[in-house]
Design an enzyme around this catalytic site. Structure first.
Site, PDB file in Angstrom:
ATOM      1  N   HIS B 145      69.390 -81.749  95.435  1.00  0.00           N
ATOM      2  CA  HIS B 145      70.616 -81.811  94.639  1.00  0.00           C
ATOM      3  C   HIS B 145      71.305 -80.433  94.636  1.00  0.00           C
ATOM      4  O   HIS B 145      72.513 -80.333  94.827  1.00  0.00           O
ATOM      5  CB  HIS B 145      70.268 -82.249  93.209  1.00  0.00           C
ATOM      6  CG  HIS B 145      71.408 -82.239  92.249  1.00  0.00           C
ATOM      7  ND1 HIS B 145      72.096 -83.370  91.903  1.00  0.00           N
ATOM      8  CD2 HIS B 145      71.979 -81.226  91.555  1.00  0.00           C
ATOM      9  CE1 HIS B 145      73.046 -83.058  91.031  1.00  0.00           C
ATOM     10  NE2 HIS B 145      73.000 -81.753  90.803  1.00  0.00           N
ATOM     11  N   GLU B 146      70.523 -79.385  94.442  1.00  0.00           N
ATOM     12  CA  GLU B 146      71.104 -78.032  94.381  1.00  0.00           C
ATOM     13  C   GLU B 146      71.658 -77.617  95.741  1.00  0.00           C
ATOM     14  O   GLU B 146      72.729 -77.039  95.834  1.00  0.00           O
ATOM     15  CB  GLU B 146      70.055 -77.023  93.901  1.00  0.00           C
ATOM     16  CG  GLU B 146      69.571 -77.245  92.473  1.00  0.00           C
ATOM     17  CD  GLU B 146      70.718 -77.437  91.501  1.00  0.00           C
ATOM     18  OE1 GLU B 146      71.799 -76.892  91.741  1.00  0.00           O
ATOM     19  OE2 GLU B 146      70.528 -78.157  90.507  1.00  0.00           O
ATOM     20  N   HIS B 149      74.954 -79.036  96.346  1.00  0.00           N
ATOM     21  CA  HIS B 149      76.046 -78.295  95.708  1.00  0.00           C
ATOM     22  C   HIS B 149      76.516 -77.156  96.613  1.00  0.00           C
ATOM     23  O   HIS B 149      77.703 -76.893  96.732  1.00  0.00           O
ATOM     24  CB  HIS B 149      75.597 -77.708  94.371  1.00  0.00           C
ATOM     25  CG  HIS B 149      75.731 -78.659  93.216  1.00  0.00           C
ATOM     26  ND1 HIS B 149      76.832 -79.444  93.020  1.00  0.00           N
ATOM     27  CD2 HIS B 149      74.892 -78.945  92.192  1.00  0.00           C
ATOM     28  CE1 HIS B 149      76.671 -80.163  91.928  1.00  0.00           C
ATOM     29  NE2 HIS B 149      75.488 -79.890  91.406  1.00  0.00           N
ATOM     30  N   GLU B 229      78.834 -83.916  90.166  1.00  0.00           N
ATOM     31  CA  GLU B 229      77.416 -84.230  90.011  1.00  0.00           C
ATOM     32  C   GLU B 229      77.037 -85.497  90.772  1.00  0.00           C
ATOM     33  O   GLU B 229      75.997 -85.570  91.404  1.00  0.00           O
ATOM     34  CB  GLU B 229      77.075 -84.394  88.529  1.00  0.00           C
ATOM     35  CG  GLU B 229      77.130 -83.114  87.738  1.00  0.00           C
ATOM     36  CD  GLU B 229      76.200 -82.045  88.288  1.00  0.00           C
ATOM     37  OE1 GLU B 229      75.061 -82.370  88.638  1.00  0.00           O
ATOM     38  OE2 GLU B 229      76.637 -80.888  88.383  1.00  0.00           O
TER      39      GLU B 229
END
Lengths: 185, 411
Positions: B145-146, B149, B229
């Protein structure tokens, strides 16, 4: 007069557009090549880790001579393998041997408590993951490249400069896909 | 991938422009209170200069600033080898050009964030609580997930937006305090009697705007971060091929009650889950930096058939019952089915548990004189001893084929 100027500007813009498409195609093709070499890097890492592993577990696993020899043989075959298909076959064998080894380890609580071994096992798990992720990335890159070649308008540039579609990496050997299972019967 | 990043940026640009317009208007109104003609433009240029200077500072030192505000410490592979391995795995899967730096925040709270101006200069930070409570697959989901980003350029975008928000807050604070301390009414009254009317109107507008602008900018900022998100969740599922990892990590994070003391309202938008949440608070309101965590979990678990962006969009539409497009259209054009990966640890455990149960069941049935019949579809039918007395055949419950009982053998 103005018509000619407009036409010239349009042609120049078109050429610039074509050049940018050409460059992005070259960039994508290089990404595919780079992704392919990444797989090799990770496979080599696995080869380097195995002697360490055997050295660590030797003392604990006297009864598992066959399993350990199996891994050593598969490794030396994988290291010396030439050509894509032979390499893929040898690597699949090595993966299978490692899978069997991981199952056998469950029977050795002493070994599972050994810090050295735990660190090594994490390294091996991670290397296996890195191998499959680098294959996944290779396939992703091939997908982007092939899409670009097939889609309008980049397909015109691709066809005139003879960009060929790349091949996906498929795991041919069933053994590598399937998780090794123990049978109780 | 590039198309996805670009259209993601195009969508956010409207929210971003909203913040920029707020900043410009704020500058204009404040400038006009000092001099109705020409003062507005002067105010606008001052506002833009402040924003530019802050942006340059944040681009050169932003990452280290955010990391130090969050009390994150850079660590070496020796400290936590597994974390480094997982980051490297995700770096490989996402084709990131360089390995992100790895930071650990020493707190029991569970959270993580990423920062960096571009994919070659990035960093991920995780809390110690996260490391101790998640298993390998879950940690992988969080890191994916990071990294998403970083890959989607969210980290840079959110830095710009945070700086813009900061500039707006700073300018209105200075103005409001200045008004309060200098006693503005007296000054304006004595200086010019003729143009006083217009100036008072501007003054009222400016004060109102200085109060409202920070609130508006905050709402826009939060909307900006909420949107991103979902996309990062979708990318994480695609990178790991295993949405359940991130889903169960989010579940554990939502159950954790430890607060993250080093987070504030601006940096909150950068974390994987809102670090400022209070237990039982409804998070779907306008001031939330994140979508409700329970919804994110449901969507990830709704991805039954594959992990491509189109699968995430489908799960999103079913669960939210809305047709809004959360993944840009270019991401959906690639419809190739990407199958889910199976969990490395659970699969082994589950399989051996099933085998164990089956083995015990077979022993019990053999003791009780059950007979075994294998249908052509592969189903193994276990028949109790009293069954064959009134009927010579049995219908397979799976494929409907009629099997003769005399073919049955012992288990």
């Amino acid at each position: 007069m103005t018509f000619i100027i407009v036409l010239l500007i349009a042609i120049v813009l078109l050429i610039i557009f074509a050049i940018s498409i050409y460059n992005s195609l070259v960039g994508l093709r290089n990404q595919v090549k780079n992704a392919w070499s990444q797989i090799d890097v990770q496979l080599k890492r696995r080869h380097d880790l195995i002697p360490n592993l055997i050295e660590t577990v030797k003392g604990y696993m006297n009864h598992e001579r066959a399993t350990l020899e199996n891994i050593t043989n598969a490794r030396s075959k994988a290291v010396s393998a030439q050509g894509v298909s032979e390499k893929a076959k040898a690597e699949a064998q090595l993966t299978e041997a490692m899978g069997k080894f991981n199952l056998v380890v469950e029977n050795y609580p002493d070994l599972k408590a050994n810090q050295n071994f735990l660190a090594l096992q994490e390294e091996l798990t991670s290397t296996e993951n890195k191998i499959s992720f680098s294959r996944q990335n290779y396939n992703d890159q091939v997908l982007f490249f092939n899409n670009k070649i097939q889609m309008f308008p980049s397909n015109i540039v691709a066809n005139s400069f003879n960009f060929k579609q790349e091949v996906f990496f498929e795991v041919e050997d069933k053994a590598e896909r399937a998780v090794p299972k123990v049978s109780f019967s | 991938m590039w198309e996805l990043i670009k259209s993601n940026q195009r969508k956010s640009i409207f929210l971003f422009l909203g913040m920029a317009i707020t900043l410009v208007l704020l500058g204009y109104f404040i400038g006009s209170t000092f001099s109705p003609d020409g003062g507005g433009l002067f105010g606008v240029s001052i506002a833009i200069i402040i924003w530019t200077v802050l942006s340059i500072i944040s681009l050169t030192a932003g990452s280290s600033l955010i990391l130090s505000i969050s009390k994150a410490q850079e660590v070496t592979p020796a400290v936590h080898q597994q974390l480094f391995n997982i980051v490297e795995e995700m770096k490989i899967a996402s084709n990131l050009p360089a390995m992100p730096k790895v930071y650990i925040i020493n707190t029991e709270a569970m959270n993580a964030f990423a920062t960096g101006k571009n994919p070659s200069n990035s960093a991920v930070a995780v809390t110690a609580g996260l490391l101790s409570k998640l298993n390998r697959d879950e940690l992988q989901g969080v890191i994916a997930h990071e990294i998403s980003h970083i890959l989607n350029r969210d980290t840079r975008f959110i830095t710009y937006a945070a700086v813009m928000l900061g500039s707006i807050v700073i300018i209105s604070q200075i103005f409001l305090r200045g008004m309060f301390y200098s006693g503005s009414g007296r000054r304006y009254g004595s200086k010019s009697k003729g143009g006083g009317q217009a100036q008072i109107i501007f003054l009222v507008i400016a004060i109102l705007f200085a109060i409202l602008a920070p609130i508006m900018a905050r709402l826009l900022y939060f909307a900006l971060s909420r949107k991103r998100e979902y996309l990062a969740d979708a990318s994480a599922a695609r990178l790991t091929r295993y949405p359940e990892g991130l889903a169960s990590a989010l579940e554990k994070i939502s159950e954790c009650t430890d607060e993250l003391p080093s987070a504030n309202k601006v940096t909150a938008a950068m974390y994987i889950a809102n670090p400022l949440k209070k237990k039982g608070m409804k998070l779907s309101d306008l001031t939330s930096t994140h979508p409700p965590i329970s919804e994110r979990i449901k969507i990830l678990r709704g991805m039954m058939h594959g992990v491509n962006y189109s699968d995430y969009q489908k799960a999103f539409s079913t669960i939210k019952r809305s047709s809004s497009q959360i993944i840009p259209a270019s991401g959906l054009s690639d419809n190739s089915a990407i199958p889910l990966r199976e969990s490395s640890e659970q699969l082994k455990e589950q399989q051996s548990a099933i085998d164990e149960k089956r083995k015990m069941g077979n022993i019990m049935m053999a003791v009780n004189n059950y007979s075994l019949l294998t249908c052509i579809c592969g189903l193994k039918i276990k028949i109790p001893p009293a069954f064959g007395t009134n009927k010579p055949e049995i219908i397979c419950p799976k494929c409907g084929n009629i099997n003769k009982l005399e073919l049955a053998g012992r288990i």
